[in-house]
Design an enzyme around this catalytic site. Sequence first.
Site, PDB file in Angstrom:
ATOM      1  N   SER A 173       0.846  -1.207   0.000  1.00  0.00           N
ATOM      2  CA  SER A 173       0.000   0.000   0.000  1.00  0.00           C
ATOM      3  C   SER A 173       0.873   1.246   0.000  1.00  0.00           C
ATOM      4  CB  SER A 173      -0.929   0.011   1.226  1.00  0.00           C
ATOM      5  OG  SER A 173      -0.198  -0.237   2.409  1.00  0.00           O
ATOM      6  N   LYS A 215       4.533 -11.404   3.406  1.00  0.00           N
ATOM      7  CA  LYS A 215       3.124 -11.633   3.070  1.00  0.00           C
ATOM      8  C   LYS A 215       2.981 -11.726   1.565  1.00  0.00           C
ATOM      9  CE  LYS A 215      -0.184  -8.286   3.381  1.00  0.00           C
ATOM     10  NZ  LYS A 215      -0.639  -8.211   1.978  1.00  0.00           N
ATOM     11  N   GLU A 233      -0.056 -12.510  -1.690  1.00  0.00           N
ATOM     12  CA  GLU A 233      -1.479 -12.597  -2.033  1.00  0.00           C
ATOM     13  C   GLU A 233      -1.762 -13.858  -2.834  1.00  0.00           C
ATOM     14  OE1 GLU A 233      -2.608  -9.020  -4.125  1.00  0.00           O
ATOM     15  OE2 GLU A 233      -1.919  -7.719  -2.510  1.00  0.00           O
ATOM     16  N   GLU A 244      -9.255  -9.752   3.349  1.00  0.00           N
ATOM     17  CA  GLU A 244      -9.565  -8.368   2.960  1.00  0.00           C
ATOM     18  C   GLU A 244     -10.898  -8.274   2.231  1.00  0.00           C
ATOM     19  OE1 GLU A 244      -6.376  -6.161   1.127  1.00  0.00           O
ATOM     20  OE2 GLU A 244      -7.677  -4.457   0.680  1.00  0.00           O
TER      21      GLU A 244
END
Length: 287
Positions: A48, A116, A118, A185
Amino acid sequence: MSSKKVTVPALAARKLKNKKIVMLTAYDATFARLADDAGADMLLVGDSLGMVIQGHDNTIPVTLDDVIYHTRCVARGARRPHICADMPFMTYKVSSEEALHAAGRLIQEGRAESVKLEGGAEMAETIARVVSAGIPVVGHVGLTPQSVHSLGGFKMQGKTSASRDRIIQDAKAVADAGAFCLVLESMPAQLAETITEEVTIPTVGIGAGPHCDGQVLVIYDMLGMNEGFKPKFLKLYASMGGDIKRAVATYAEEVRAGAFPAPEHTTTIDQQPQGELYGGGSKDTRH
Ligand code: KIV
């Protein structure tokens, strides 16, 4: 609160103890130190940063070197929280070997303590490979922002029963592959609740309701620095955007009027200090 380092086993044990995990994003040493002092358990150097630091529309332009740089900054500021670094777009989907190299750089050069990535079932082999090299992995399912183009935007996931089933299977596959924690999310609260019940690893939600084992927010968003950004899931804990603008406007006014610096901010020849100007309490080198 204990000042003991938050470790991967301690985070994994939180689920059994029913103790929520407090995660926030961080991108620099100053915010990392403040979040540490305030008791955050886990700092995520999220991609982000592409949006809130670099000013892009999405996370895709973020590079591995960008995340390594920001993770090093965070690692200098934080002592107690666990530090997790995001694996950027295309650093882990070409092959498990490339993923392992990229994860290794985040740990070795960035000083992250986990990574992390995705994705769901399709990432199981890669997660297992990275974990087998001794690198803890956090999974991320539901809205996966690096897939913004194929998803058609940053949209809530799990709208149909088929998509809810797929997300549950993905969550289980990520947990079975060896991830120690899972970000959920943008999904309905009931779906996040089901996943949280069905996997043995802690879930950390963003826009996924109250039943997760922990919560994460982007620090600039929850501090109200990203004015105009107010999705339903976001609670504003401060309005720093307004505070910063007011402070800068006052400073500008005083500089223009010659009111700053005042005598108390000014040193004359006979008042020269002996010690260091910037030493002592203003710097905190934690590592
Ligand atoms: O990049 C990020 O900040 C994230 C969180 C929103 C989970 O992935």
